[in-house]
Structures are given as C-alpha cells and as structure tokens.
Design an enzyme around this catalytic site. Structure first.
Site, PDB file in Angstrom:
ATOM      1  N   ASP A 171       2.083   7.036   1.988  1.00  0.00           N
ATOM      2  CA  ASP A 171       1.208   5.595   2.445  1.00  0.00           C
ATOM      3  C   ASP A 171       0.877   6.189   3.253  1.00  0.00           C
ATOM      4  O   ASP A 171       1.484   6.029   4.775  1.00  0.00           O
ATOM      5  CB  ASP A 171       2.195   5.068   1.568  1.00  0.00           C
ATOM      6  CG  ASP A 171       1.561   3.595   1.418  1.00  0.00           C
ATOM      7  OD1 ASP A 171       0.980   2.827   1.586  1.00  0.00           O
ATOM      8  OD2 ASP A 171       2.052   3.114   0.193  1.00  0.00           O
ATOM      9  N   TYR A 185     -10.357  -8.113  -2.685  1.00  0.00           N
ATOM     10  CA  TYR A 185     -10.918  -6.624  -1.995  1.00  0.00           C
ATOM     11  C   TYR A 185     -12.425  -6.485  -1.571  1.00  0.00           C
ATOM     12  O   TYR A 185     -11.946  -5.525  -0.440  1.00  0.00           O
ATOM     13  CB  TYR A 185     -10.990  -5.828  -4.014  1.00  0.00           C
ATOM     14  CG  TYR A 185     -12.023  -4.800  -3.579  1.00  0.00           C
ATOM     15  CD1 TYR A 185     -11.034  -3.381  -3.989  1.00  0.00           C
ATOM     16  CD2 TYR A 185     -13.124  -3.971  -3.749  1.00  0.00           C
ATOM     17  CE1 TYR A 185     -12.001  -2.417  -3.925  1.00  0.00           C
ATOM     18  CE2 TYR A 185     -14.251  -3.190  -3.834  1.00  0.00           C
ATOM     19  CZ  TYR A 185     -13.137  -1.953  -3.892  1.00  0.00           C
ATOM     20  OH  TYR A 185     -13.453  -0.664  -4.090  1.00  0.00           O
ATOM     21  N   ILE A 214     -17.042   1.786 -18.163  1.00  0.00           N
ATOM     22  CA  ILE A 214     -17.309   2.672 -19.330  1.00  0.00           C
ATOM     23  C   ILE A 214     -16.095   3.672 -20.328  1.00  0.00           C
ATOM     24  O   ILE A 214     -16.035   3.567 -20.524  1.00  0.00           O
ATOM     25  CB  ILE A 214     -18.408   3.762 -18.773  1.00  0.00           C
ATOM     26  CG1 ILE A 214     -19.800   3.626 -17.975  1.00  0.00           C
ATOM     27  CG2 ILE A 214     -18.714   5.107 -19.397  1.00  0.00           C
ATOM     28  CD1 ILE A 214     -19.600   4.907 -17.050  1.00  0.00           C
ATOM     29  N   GLY A 252     -14.451 -12.478  -9.478  1.00  0.00           N
ATOM     30  CA  GLY A 252     -14.351 -12.297  -8.519  1.00  0.00           C
ATOM     31  C   GLY A 252     -15.802 -11.606  -7.988  1.00  0.00           C
ATOM     32  O   GLY A 252     -15.836 -10.235  -7.792  1.00  0.00           O
TER      33      GLY A 252
END
Ligand code: NAD
Length: 318
Positions: free
Chosen positions: A62, A151, A191, A280
């Site tokens: 991580d 984000y 998609i 958002g």
C-alpha cells in the site's frame, strides 16, 4: 525522458487498467519496471505475464505504508504515480477514502522520492479538478478550480503537493488531467457498466441522469503515448496538461454505440433523470488541448471512435 534501457521505473497502481497498459509498453521496450500496487481495484492477472522476467518486479503493498514504499522505491529513476481510489461515488460516501488513498498516498510517494533522491514523477490527475464548469472547452489556466467530488478534491490536493515538493526539492513533475480513458481490461466506467446491464437485459438500458452528459473519452494507448510525449518534450520543472481529445460524446450516444457493437436492435433507453449521473458528477467535460498540441501531440482517435473501439475490446474479453 532519456531513452536508456538501464532507466528504471516505479509504477504505483501498475496492476490497474491504465497502469497495466503502461507496464506492458515499458517492459516490452526493455526498461526495468517495478509495479507497486495493493490490488484494491487492480488485478494480478493484468501483470501476471511479466512475473519472472528479469526486468520486472511486483510488490503487493500500500502507498499508505511509507516505510515499505520508501524501501521498495530505492534505486529507481522515475516514478509513474497512478495509484488512487478510482471509485468516485464510493469516495463521496466514505469520506476519508480519497483523502487517504489519493492525498496522503501522494504525499507518501513524494516523501519516498525525496528520501531516495528520485527526481522525476508523472502523475495521473483528472478533469474532475475543474468541478462544475460552464459548457466551454476547459484549459489548464482556468480557475478558480472548485471540484465537486472528494475524488476531484483529492486530485487537486495532489497537484498542489506535487507542485510544492517540486519547487522545494527539485523534483521534475508532469501532471496530467485525464479525460475518460478507455480500452481493454477496464473494470469500471460507463462502457463497462452498459455492457453488463445489456447482458442482463438486452431490451432496455438504464442510463444514470438524463443521458445528455457530454464528456471527453480517449484511448488508453493515447493516454500513455501522450504522457511519455509531454514528459520528453516539456522543459518546465513542473507543469500540468489536459490529456484527452478535442471531441466529446454524450452518454446517450455511448449507450447507442455499445448496443450496436453488441448486435442489439431497438434497445429502449430509460433515464433515471437529472443532469448528473450521480452526486459529484460534472455533466460536461470538453478539453482545450492546445497545450499538448503545442508540444506536437494529438490523440489518434475521436471520442466516439474511442468508445466504439473500447466497447469492441470489452465485449470480446469480459
Ligand atoms: P484502476 O482502479 O484500474 O487503477 C488504480 C490502481 O491503483 C489499482 O491497481 C489499485 O489496486 C491501485 N491502488 C489504489 N489504491 C492504492 C493504494 N493505497 N496503494 C497501492 N495501490 C493502490 O484505475 P485506472 O483507471 O487505471 O486509473 C489509474 C489512475 O488514473 C488513477 O490515479 C485515476 O484516478 C487516474 N484517472 C483515470 C481516469 C480514467 O478514465 N480511467 C481518468 C482520470 C484519472
């Protein structure tokens, strides 16, 4: 970027969609590549074929683990930083997801670079840093930047951290605000979702929002080529580029292209309503790509072409 086969690259998020395409290119060109990925959204199978090659190394860890990150980054020349949370709706609900995986993670990547005296980084930022903009082509000099998702806020914070580390510690940085990147191996995105929805119900396609959302879509191969191009040609110590294509495509049109590529006729599109797909979501993203053009680079496909090619690849492989 020097074309030097001894140069070694450290790719965070290298087991993900974009990262694995990048790794494929770099490994096949003979560069030494380390993928550092915790596999939270990436897949080992994306990079499995390289395991055992002398110029490839995989570390499952991580970016939030700074001691391990610092140790594993040692001896590399360039960092491609792609690791981040990429599930935007979940990031809006779990409010420390982007703070940790994007902002704190990026600070750790920069800190590991500083401690290891590594002085070049390419960073995957996003069009989400622009926020909810009027329907105009967005240029890199636009401001103020007011993201509307956690984000996007995380990506903007990362750009700020990279700029500061670059200024303070002599790190050369190229930051790229990607449009929607599409291709094979995608495990998320509109998609991918449409293909799965249409497999479940080939007669009807549920579209989030009013379907009029219009965005910039471009091929993953173009994304990688554009990053490499700008990194080679740009002379500034730190800079930011819109990376995508000039054209855009509506979500409604994407639904039509995907259905056509699946050989489906008369699919009824059903809209959940509202201008946004989810809280958002910026309904309109069109790029001014003149900065990349001035460096001599343009994407090789339009947005509708990119969507069609990606749909064809995904239909075959998923
Ligand atoms: P992806 O989810 O396939 O790749 C992200 C990778 O990062 C995954 O392999 C994941 O396992 C890894 N990762 C996440 N958190 C980590 C952590 N804490 N430590 C180590 N590894 C971690 O998504 P992608 O589409 O390939 O995106 C790559 C980068 O490009 C991301 O930074 C994303 O925000 C950015 N980006 C993507 C798009 C797009 O359209 N795909 C658009 C704009 C920006």
């Amino acid at each position: 970027m020097k074309q030097n086969t001894k140069q070694s690259y450290f790719v965070t998020g290298g087991a993900g969609f974009i990262g694995s395409h990048l790794v494929e290119t770099l490994v096949s060109e003979g560069y030494r590549v380390t993928v550092y990925d915790n596999l939270c959204s990436g897949k080992k199978q994306n990079i499995e074929r390289h395991i055992g090659k002398p110029n490839f190394n995989f570390v499952q860890a991580d970016i939030l683990n700074l001691p391990v990150l610092q140790e594993k980054m040692k001896g590399h020349d360039v960092v491609w930083h792609l690791a981040a949370n990429t599930d935007i709706p979940t990031g809006n609900r779990v409010t420390d997801l982007d703070l940790n995986n994007c902002t704190v993670g990026t600070r750790n990547v920069l800190e590991a670079m500083r401690l290891n005296k590594i002085s070049e980084i390419l960073f995957a930022s996003s069009a989400t840093v622009y926020g909810d903009t009027p329907p105009i082509a967005l240029s890199e000099s636009m401001g103020p930047l007011l993201p509307i998702s956690l984000y996007g806020a995380g990506k903007l914070a990362c750009e700020g951290l990279i700029s500061a580390y670059s200024h303070l510690y002599g790190i050369r940085a190229c930051m790229f605000r990607f449009g929607n990147v599409v291709g094979g191996n995608m495990a998320h995105g509109v998609i991918f979702d449409f293909i799965h929805k249409l497999r479940k119900n080939p007669k009807e396609l549920e579209i989030l929002g009013d379907g009029k959302q219009e965005k910039n879509f471009f091929m993953v191969e173009d994304c990688i080529a554009g990053m490499r191009w700008a990194f080679q040609k740009s002379s500034k110590p730190y800079d930011v580029f819109n990376l995508g294509c000039e054209s855009s495509v509506t979500v409604k049109e994407i639904g039509r292209i995907v259905a056509e590529e699946m050989g489906l006729k008369d699919v009824k599109q059903v809209f959940t309503g509202g201008a946004r797909g989810w809280p958002g979501d910026a309904p309109y993203v069109r790029f001014d790509v003149n900065k990349m053009k001035q460096l001599g680079w343009v994407s090789s496909h339009t947005s509708p072409e990119a969507v069609r090619i990606a749909a064809q690849r995904l239909i075959k492989t998923t």
